[in-house]
Design a protein around this motif. Structure first.
Motif, PDB file in Angstrom:
ATOM      1  N   UNK A   1      -3.732   7.448   4.273  1.00 47.66           N
ATOM      2  CA  UNK A   1      -3.380   8.837   4.557  1.00 47.66           C
ATOM      3  C   UNK A   1      -2.943   9.554   3.281  1.00 47.66           C
ATOM      4  N   UNK A   2      -3.132  10.883   3.292  1.00 43.82           N
ATOM      5  CA  UNK A   2      -2.618  11.667   2.169  1.00 43.82           C
ATOM      6  C   UNK A   2      -1.672  12.731   2.734  1.00 43.82           C
ATOM      7  N   UNK A   3      -0.600  13.014   1.994  1.00 42.59           N
ATOM      8  CA  UNK A   3       0.395  13.985   2.464  1.00 42.59           C
ATOM      9  C   UNK A   3       0.616  15.054   1.393  1.00 42.59           C
ATOM     10  N   UNK A   4       0.678  16.321   1.842  1.00 44.32           N
ATOM     11  CA  UNK A   4       0.957  17.411   0.913  1.00 44.32           C
ATOM     12  C   UNK A   4       2.432  17.404   0.543  1.00 44.32           C
ATOM     13  N   UNK A   5       2.709  17.545  -0.733  1.00 48.24           N
ATOM     14  CA  UNK A   5       4.092  17.490  -1.187  1.00 48.24           C
ATOM     15  C   UNK A   5       4.813  18.834  -1.046  1.00 48.24           C
ATOM     16  N   UNK A   6       4.064  19.872  -0.656  1.00 48.47           N
ATOM     17  CA  UNK A   6       4.700  21.169  -0.410  1.00 48.47           C
ATOM     18  C   UNK A   6       4.972  21.387   1.067  1.00 48.47           C
ATOM     19  N   UNK A   7       3.889  21.292   1.903  1.00 47.60           N
ATOM     20  CA  UNK A   7       4.045  21.662   3.316  1.00 47.60           C
ATOM     21  C   UNK A   7       4.030  20.459   4.253  1.00 47.60           C
ATOM     22  N   UNK A   8       3.841  19.241   3.685  1.00 50.29           N
ATOM     23  CA  UNK A   8       3.872  17.982   4.452  1.00 50.29           C
ATOM     24  C   UNK A   8       2.682  17.794   5.394  1.00 50.29           C
ATOM     25  N   UNK A   9       1.656  18.652   5.261  1.00 51.60           N
ATOM     26  CA  UNK A   9       0.452  18.455   6.088  1.00 51.60           C
ATOM     27  C   UNK A   9      -0.194  17.114   5.714  1.00 51.60           C
ATOM     28  N   UNK A  31       0.155   2.790   1.943  1.00 50.83           N
ATOM     29  CA  UNK A  31      -0.744   1.797   1.340  1.00 50.83           C
ATOM     30  C   UNK A  31      -0.367   0.403   1.834  1.00 50.83           C
ATOM     31  N   UNK A  32      -1.361  -0.331   2.335  1.00 46.57           N
ATOM     32  CA  UNK A  32      -1.124  -1.719   2.776  1.00 46.57           C
ATOM     33  C   UNK A  32      -0.895  -2.577   1.552  1.00 46.57           C
ATOM     34  N   UNK A  33       0.125  -3.429   1.613  1.00 44.18           N
ATOM     35  CA  UNK A  33       0.404  -4.254   0.440  1.00 44.18           C
ATOM     36  C   UNK A  33       0.215  -5.728   0.778  1.00 44.18           C
ATOM     37  N   UNK A  34      -0.898  -6.269   0.326  1.00 47.87           N
ATOM     38  CA  UNK A  34      -1.167  -7.692   0.539  1.00 47.87           C
ATOM     39  C   UNK A  34      -1.421  -8.337  -0.811  1.00 47.87           C
ATOM     40  N   UNK A  35      -0.350  -8.773  -1.426  1.00 44.47           N
ATOM     41  CA  UNK A  35      -0.480  -9.274  -2.793  1.00 44.47           C
ATOM     42  C   UNK A  35       0.221 -10.621  -2.909  1.00 44.47           C
ATOM     43  N   UNK A  36      -0.541 -11.618  -3.325  1.00 41.23           N
ATOM     44  CA  UNK A  36       0.034 -12.948  -3.524  1.00 41.23           C
ATOM     45  C   UNK A  36      -0.282 -13.397  -4.940  1.00 41.23           C
ATOM     46  N   UNK A  37       0.731 -13.926  -5.597  1.00 40.30           N
ATOM     47  CA  UNK A  37       0.571 -14.280  -7.014  1.00 40.30           C
ATOM     48  C   UNK A  37      -0.619 -15.219  -7.236  1.00 40.30           C
ATOM     49  N   UNK A  38      -0.785 -16.204  -6.352  1.00 33.32           N
ATOM     50  CA  UNK A  38      -1.870 -17.183  -6.525  1.00 33.32           C
ATOM     51  C   UNK A  38      -3.220 -16.478  -6.493  1.00 33.32           C
ATOM     52  N   UNK A  46      -9.844  -7.715 -14.230  1.00 33.41           N
ATOM     53  CA  UNK A  46      -9.853  -6.251 -14.226  1.00 33.41           C
ATOM     54  C   UNK A  46      -8.717  -5.820 -13.313  1.00 33.41           C
ATOM     55  N   UNK A  47      -8.522  -4.513 -13.156  1.00 29.55           N
ATOM     56  CA  UNK A  47      -7.421  -4.068 -12.294  1.00 29.55           C
ATOM     57  C   UNK A  47      -7.637  -4.448 -10.831  1.00 29.55           C
ATOM     58  N   UNK A  48      -8.871  -4.879 -10.500  1.00 27.67           N
ATOM     59  CA  UNK A  48      -9.138  -5.271  -9.109  1.00 27.67           C
ATOM     60  C   UNK A  48      -8.454  -6.574  -8.734  1.00 27.67           C
ATOM     61  N   UNK A  49      -7.829  -7.253  -9.704  1.00 29.39           N
ATOM     62  CA  UNK A  49      -7.035  -8.421  -9.337  1.00 29.39           C
ATOM     63  C   UNK A  49      -5.827  -7.994  -8.478  1.00 29.39           C
ATOM     64  N   UNK A  50      -5.495  -6.686  -8.536  1.00 32.90           N
ATOM     65  CA  UNK A  50      -4.425  -6.136  -7.675  1.00 32.90           C
ATOM     66  C   UNK A  50      -5.023  -5.352  -6.506  1.00 32.90           C
ATOM     67  N   UNK A  51      -6.274  -5.705  -6.165  1.00 34.86           N
ATOM     68  CA  UNK A  51      -6.995  -5.002  -5.098  1.00 34.86           C
ATOM     69  C   UNK A  51      -6.231  -4.964  -3.773  1.00 34.86           C
ATOM     70  N   UNK A  52      -5.335  -5.918  -3.563  1.00 38.28           N
ATOM     71  CA  UNK A  52      -4.556  -5.965  -2.323  1.00 38.28           C
ATOM     72  C   UNK A  52      -3.632  -4.775  -2.122  1.00 38.28           C
ATOM     73  N   UNK A  53      -3.415  -3.990  -3.185  1.00 35.59           N
ATOM     74  CA  UNK A  53      -2.564  -2.800  -3.035  1.00 35.59           C
ATOM     75  C   UNK A  53      -3.337  -1.514  -3.349  1.00 35.59           C
ATOM     76  N   UNK A  54      -4.677  -1.633  -3.470  1.00 38.02           N
ATOM     77  CA  UNK A  54      -5.474  -0.439  -3.778  1.00 38.02           C
ATOM     78  C   UNK A  54      -6.260  -0.007  -2.534  1.00 38.02           C
ATOM     79  N   UNK A  55      -5.980   1.216  -2.048  1.00 39.95           N
ATOM     80  CA  UNK A  55      -6.527   1.643  -0.768  1.00 39.95           C
ATOM     81  C   UNK A  55      -7.974   2.165  -0.843  1.00 39.95           C
ATOM     82  N   UNK A  56      -8.910   1.262  -1.151  1.00 41.73           N
ATOM     83  CA  UNK A  56     -10.345   1.618  -1.127  1.00 41.73           C
ATOM     84  C   UNK A  56     -11.065   0.480  -0.412  1.00 41.73           C
ATOM     85  N   UNK A  57     -12.014   0.819   0.470  1.00 45.55           N
ATOM     86  CA  UNK A  57     -12.777  -0.191   1.193  1.00 45.55           C
ATOM     87  C   UNK A  57     -13.546  -1.104   0.238  1.00 45.55           C
TER      88      UNK A  57
END
Ligand SMILES: *Cc1c(COP(=O)(O)O)cnc(C)c1O
Ligand SMILES: [Zn+2]
Length: 361
Positions: A1-9, A31-38, A46-57
């Motif tokens: 989800x995205x939220x407006x920081x002015x009107x909260x829509x 953002x769903x956080x599924x991150x395990x050190x192992x 690449x930064x996709x090693x933290x894919x568990x916290x990046x909200x893209x299919x």
């Protein structure tokens, strides 16, 4: 989800929007956080090693090997340099762009425009070229020839706009009425990319937080990314304090410095003078209130540096074998003040080197 920081829509994550209909800026929430050190350790380099916290299919994730950049010790005890210019297009912007372009694919967008002082445009042009998206970049006519050449090399349509950085934005905003505005300052998913910087520092320091991080700040995507990343790590109990965020601005254009030290909660527009730090020349950052909040909550500060200090720092870093652009040298230019204000020597301090010197000529 995205939220407006002015009107909260609220906007659903499948809605292709870059700002709120009220004109406010959006942030990504929930953002769903599924991150395990192992799993991180076994993940891609690449930064996709933290894919568990990046909200893209999964099937929309693009990559050119961005992120996971070197962290090297400096000459002073406890000081590290994060070589974030070691990226596919030579600047940290690839972190944010990678996630924005992944999201563009998810949204089915085939044509975009952006305005940039150079690096963001080069980054978007590259990722669009790599993913079959048509791209138009508006850049100030004064932009370093090296950056303009790079944007053109990626096959993007380049429009050089006379006047100030603000004139370039105005020209792009007009065009944005017809084509999707993939602006790094607006599309909220950019911060989902820059936040991986926090995760990387945590991993590279042996799963612990640095005491503080020093970054240049124009519109503040590094400040906000670090803040979001460290907050997420805190909420997952992977770290137990928020690292200080020390933002650096050029004295010739320092709206965040003035607002911070003036005790304000918004960032008024300033008159600016020319500066060598071309990557941080925003007279008024888009997300001013959020920037001030992030810096204050982290117990950090804002430092301003002079043109002469920037030039000296640029030379010093070069003589250490670190060839960065003047904008990036601002972090080292702040070193003396960091020492004087007692911010050094308290623990690990990381200076983020954001852009390569190779294209800044
Ligand atoms: C864009 C840029 C910055 C500043 O990023 P903001 O999000 O505007 O704060 C700093 N250094 C370099 C090299 C950049 O390209
Ligand atoms: Zn709104």
């Amino acid at each position: 989800m995205m939220v407006c920081q002015l009107c909260k829509k609220e906007y659903a994550k499948d809605q292709a929007v870059w700002n709120c209909e009220c004109g406010g800026y959006l942030t990504v929430t929930g953002v769903k956080k599924e991150l395990h050190k192992e799993q991180v350790e076994k993940g891609p380099r690449s930064l996709w090693r933290y894919g568990g916290v990046i909200p893209v299919g999964d099937k929309y994730r693009v990559s050119m090997g961005e992120g996971f950049t070197p962290l090297i010790p400096g000459k002073d005890p406890g000081l590290y340099f994060k070589l974030d210019f070691v990226q596919p297009t030579g600047s940290y912007k690839d972190r944010g762009t990678c996630i924005v372009v992944s999201k563009l694919k998810e949204w089915g967008i085939r044509e975009v425009i952006e305005d940039s002082s150079g690096n963001a445009g080069a980054s978007l042009a590259a990722y669009c070229a790599n993913n079959g998206i048509a791209c138009e970049i508006y850049a100030p006519a004064y932009t370093s020839p090296g950056k303009l050449a790079q944007i053109a090399a990626y096959g993007a349509k380049l429009i050089k706009v006379p006047g100030t950085r603000e004139d370039t934005t105005a020209a792009a905003r007009l065009r944005a009425q017809e084509v999707f505005y993939a602006s790094h300052n607006w599309v909220p998913y950019f911060i989902e990319g820059t936040k991986t910087l926090a995760y990387e520092l945590w991993e590279q320091l042996g799963w612990r937080a640095p005491w503080g991080v020093v970054v240049p700040a124009g519109n503040g995507s590094l400040v906000l990314g670090l803040y979001k990343g460290f907050q997420e790590l805190l909420s997952m109990k992977y770290i137990d304090f928020l690292p200080r965020i020390i933002a650096v601005q050029s004295e010739n254009c320092c709206p965040v410095y003035q607002a911070f030290h003036g005790g304000l909660t918004t960032v008024p527009k300033v008159e600016k003078k020319p500066t060598r730090a071309e990557g941080i020349t925003s007279a008024q950052p888009v997300k001013g209130p959020a920037l001030l909040e992030a810096i204050r909550n982290s117990k950090g500060t804002v430092i301003k540096v002079t043109e002469e200090e920037i030039t000296q720092a640029y030379q010093y870093l070069g003589h250490q074998g670190l060839y960065v652009e003047p904008t990036s040298a601002t972090v080292w230019a702040a070193w003396e003040q960091i020492n004087e204000t007692g911010l050094a020597g308290q623990g690990t301090l990381v200076m983020v080197l954001t852009g390569s010197g190779l294209k800044a000529q």
